[in-house]
Design a protein around this motif. Structure first.
Motif, mmCIF file in Angstrom:
data_model
loop_
_atom_site.group_PDB
_atom_site.id
_atom_site.type_symbol
_atom_site.label_atom_id
_atom_site.label_comp_id
_atom_site.label_asym_id
_atom_site.label_seq_id
_atom_site.Cartn_x
_atom_site.Cartn_y
_atom_site.Cartn_z
ATOM 1 N N GLY A 149 99.238 -74.216 48.374
ATOM 2 C CA GLY A 149 98.356 -74.489 47.257
ATOM 3 C C GLY A 149 96.928 -74.806 47.635
ATOM 4 O O GLY A 149 96.106 -75.074 46.758
ATOM 5 N N GLN A 150 96.606 -74.785 48.931
ATOM 6 C CA GLN A 150 95.265 -75.131 49.384
ATOM 7 C C GLN A 150 94.491 -73.881 49.799
ATOM 8 O O GLN A 150 95.073 -72.878 50.198
ATOM 9 C CB GLN A 150 95.335 -76.112 50.549
ATOM 10 N N MET A 151 93.167 -73.963 49.712
ATOM 11 C CA MET A 151 92.311 -72.810 49.999
ATOM 12 C C MET A 151 91.169 -73.197 50.916
ATOM 13 O O MET A 151 90.571 -74.263 50.764
ATOM 14 C CB MET A 151 91.739 -72.236 48.699
ATOM 15 N N ASP A 152 90.870 -72.314 51.859
ATOM 16 C CA ASP A 152 89.680 -72.501 52.691
ATOM 17 C C ASP A 152 88.555 -71.633 52.131
ATOM 18 O O ASP A 152 88.664 -71.053 51.046
ATOM 19 C CB ASP A 152 89.969 -72.198 54.159
ATOM 20 N N CYS A 153 87.447 -71.534 52.874
ATOM 21 C CA CYS A 153 86.289 -70.818 52.341
ATOM 22 C C CYS A 153 86.543 -69.321 52.215
ATOM 23 O O CYS A 153 85.990 -68.668 51.322
ATOM 24 C CB CYS A 153 85.056 -71.084 53.192
#
Length: 215
Positions: free
Chosen positions: A130-134
């Motif tokens: 559920g997490q996102m980087d750039c």
């Protein structure tokens, strides 16, 4: 760096080395310079370009996971209505773009599990679905704006390929952003949703100023 003697004796990499390597790998994904076209960005990072009103949402850092999301007719009407607020001027349209991206994140988040995505870089969340980087954020923002542009919802901007800045050597962490350009004059603007939590309006600023930032 503190040596992990026990790990070395077992033939394993020291813990500090592992964390440093992991951090470099993740951040290097944000450092890759954008290709000259949007298609090149997707292919270079394992992403999938939008098809019709379907986008492929990148998440889990570095586009490790891709979940299809279909914008329904109702979604498209809502997207059109938000962007119509910016018809008067390029500046007004950029404000509408920020609102549209925030809305899209709130709409997509519960479906792909990114509704709790934390803004900014967080190594501990690397690989969490559920997490996102750039890279994820720049790709997803570009995808949403691309389907809006194809539908004729943008009056003053075109969608450009994402770009990246920094690679440690200049004292900055690597970072990437989506980009739009004014159709008259070609002024470029970063549409950077990475610093904020899911559903919060992205940072929009002149691209030259974004490149000059030290953070």
């Amino acid at each position: 760096m503190i040596r992990d003697v026990k790990a070395e004796r077992r033939g394993m990499a020291p813990r500090g080395t592992v964390w440093l390597a992991l951090g470099c790998l993740l951040l290097a994904g944000c450092a890759g310079q954008a290709s000259g076209n949007i298609g090149g960005w997707y292919s270079a990072r394992g992403g999938v370009a939008p098809s019709g009103t379907r986008i492929y949402v990148c998440h889990a850092f570095g586009c490790a996971l891709k979940t299809p999301f279909d914008f329904s007719p109702a979604h498209m009407r809502r997207l059109k209505a938000i962007l119509a607020k910016g018809r008067k001027s390029p500046a007004a349209e950029r404000a509408a773009i920020a609102e549209a991206i925030a809305w899209s994140e709130r709409t997509i988040g519960p479906v792909v599990g990114s509704d709790k995505d934390v803004g900014g870089y967080d190594l501990h969340n690397a690989g969490v679905p559920g997490q996102m980087d750039c890279i994820d954020e720049a790709t997803n923002t570009t995808s949403v704006l691309s389907i809006a542009a194809r539908a004729g919802y943008l009056a003053h901007h075109e969608v450009a390929s994402p770009v990246a800045r920094g690679f440690f050597l200049d004292g900055r962490y690597p970072h990437a952003t989506a980009v739009v350009r004014e159709t008259k004059g070609g002024a470029a603007f970063a549409v950077d949703s990475w610093p904020e939590d899911n559903g919060v309006k992205p940072v929009i600023m002149p691209l030259d100023a974004w490149f000059a930032e030290r953070s």
